[in-house]
Design an enzyme around this catalytic site. Structure first.
Site, PDB file in Angstrom:
ATOM      1  CE1 TYR A 136      61.471  65.029 -11.656  1.00 16.15           C
ATOM      2  CE2 TYR A 136      59.214  65.802 -11.666  1.00 16.15           C
ATOM      3  CZ  TYR A 136      60.515  65.918 -12.092  1.00 16.15           C
ATOM      4  OH  TYR A 136      60.862  66.927 -12.960  1.00 16.15           O
ATOM      5  CG  ASP A 171      56.849  74.922 -15.847  1.00 19.83           C
ATOM      6  OD1 ASP A 171      55.631  74.700 -15.655  1.00 19.83           O
ATOM      7  OD2 ASP A 171      57.647  75.169 -14.925  1.00 19.83           O
ATOM      8  CG  ASP A 216      66.563  65.505 -27.914  1.00 15.55           C
ATOM      9  OD1 ASP A 216      65.571  64.782 -28.118  1.00 15.55           O
ATOM     10  OD2 ASP A 216      67.716  65.185 -28.244  1.00 15.55           O
ATOM     11  CE  LYS A 264      67.762  61.839 -25.425  1.00 19.84           C
ATOM     12  NZ  LYS A 264      68.000  62.763 -26.531  1.00 19.84           N
ATOM     13  CG  ASP A 311      58.222  69.331 -13.669  1.00 22.27           C
ATOM     14  OD1 ASP A 311      57.523  70.357 -13.679  1.00 22.27           O
ATOM     15  OD2 ASP A 311      59.060  69.086 -12.768  1.00 22.27           O
TER      16      ASP A 311
END
Ligand code: NAD
Length: 357
Positions: free
Chosen positions: A143, A252, A224, A192, A248
């Site tokens: 980001y 959520d 994942d 990852k 992020d």
């Protein structure tokens, strides 16, 4: 007996309503436990654009920097949807995080027994409650990396670069391990590493930091798989630590498991004890000024403030216990109301919680 100065940024929409209840709860804690909390109010978001033409006035930053911590309601709303991107109310949040050096975002996902039916997962999966803390790196990664457009092999292409330095990884890992010491002493580092070089650096640094915390069990999981495990067997997790983008998404997902956005607090921490505390929800313009907003997320945010910034664990526990009690009594704001429970407004819910302190 302590003295604490708190910057209060109510913001827009339901922000002022829920913040007021959180402030009232802190006052009740102050009386009961003999602490002095002083509050200095500041503008940010849409209301700041209206008052001073910018979403994060310098004065607000000054007030925050001269406080022991910050309580924020929420910012934004349709009134400011058409202001230029760089001045949108939500930019105030990024500005506050950057200016205040807040690199670690803590998002608990907790299920209260009294609200178990709001959880979209099967009852047996979350039987006995759920208490996960997601620690998300907040100021680095993709980001904030280099980005842009360029001409590639097939014409125009866009790129966003993920970069993490050892220093950035070390400080967030240290934070997560430190917090785990006050909980079940289990940290899962989500990455990852089968694909990304940054993830491999995360693992290397995590292993080094872990050496200082021999009591903590540190495991690794690909993102994942972590997304799957959060709905398959969320109770296996205590603290999850991860990068900005993965955090992020996962935070959520974890918040959905608990059933209501109106119940979830968050903390953003930097070096030392300074922090900014806010509910995870937005300004909910659809219910603003109607005394319908659930103040629990804001109230639990100040409980986090007491715990993480002021190390007042007993006081933080008192707030959490008060919330649990009102929920067990069947008191509900409209967002968590169900047949057979008692409907309350924002103010009345705030008062009910204060009365239990
Ligand atoms: P939102 O979280 O404000 O609302 C989503 C839904 O949840 C709405 O139906 C709302 O009524 C409900 N809701 C939210 N908080 C609630 C509460 N405490 N009690 C009861 N119901 C609640 O998200 P949105 O609608 O996508 O965004 C509205 C505005 O808030 C936008 O301008 C957005 O940019 C801004 N926003 C700000 C923050 C922040 O300040 N941290 C975070 C997210 C969104």
């Amino acid at each position: 007996m302590g003295k604490y100065k708190i910057a209060v940024i109510p913001g827009d929409g339901i922000g002022p309503e829920v913040t007021q209840e959180a402030v009232n709860v802190l006052k009740a804690i102050g009386e009961k436990f003999q602490h002095t909390f002083t509050f200095e109010y500041a503008l940010a978001g849409g209301c700041a654009i209206d008052a001073c033409g910018e979403c994060l006035p310098e004065e607000t930053l000054e007030i925050c920097k001269h406080s022991n911590s910050v309580m924020l309601g929420a910012v934004g709303g349709p009134k400011w949807d058409n202001v230029p991107n760089a001045q949108r109310p939500e930019k105030a949040l990024l500005g506050l995080r950057a200016e205040l050096g807040l690199f670690s975002n803590l998002r608990p996902a907790k299920i209260y027994d009294a609200l178990a039916e709001a959880c979209p997962l099967k009852a047996e999966i979350v039987k006995g409650g759920l208490d996960i803390l997601i620690v998300r790196e907040l100021t680095g990664g993709i980001y904030f990396g280099e980005r842009g457009y360029r001409q590639g092999k097939y014409g125009e292409e866009a790129y966003d670069v993920e970069t993490y330095s050892e220093v950035e990884i070390k400080r967030i890992l240290k934070n997560a391990l430190e917090i785990a010491m006050q909980r079940d002493k289990k940290v899962c580092c989500v990455d990852k590493a089968n694909v990304l070089e940054t993830s491999r650096l995360w693992r290397k640094v995590a292993q080094e930091v872990k050496n200082d915390y021999p009591e903590v069990e540190l495991t690794y999981m690909y993102v994942d798989n972590a997304a799957m495990q959060l709905v398959r067997n969320p109770k296996q997790f205590d603290v999850m630590v991860t990068s900005n983008m993965f955090g992020d998404i996962l935070s959520d997902e974890a918040s959905m498991i608990t059933g209501s956005i109106g119940l979830l607090p968050s903390a953003s921490l930097g070096e030392g004890t300074f922090g900014m505390y806010e509910p995870i929800h937005g300004s909910a313009p659809d219910i603003a000024r109607e005394n319908k907003a659930n103040p629990i997320a804001a109230i639990l945010s100040v409980a986090m403030m007491l715990k993480y910034s002021f190390h007042l664990t007993k006081e933080a526990d008192a707030i959490e216990a008060a919330v649990k009690t009102v929920l067990e009594k069947g008191l509900r704001t409209p967002d968590i109301f169900s047949q057979g429970t008692t409907l309350l407004g924002t103010k009345e819910m705030g008062e009910a919680i204060q009365n239990c302190i």
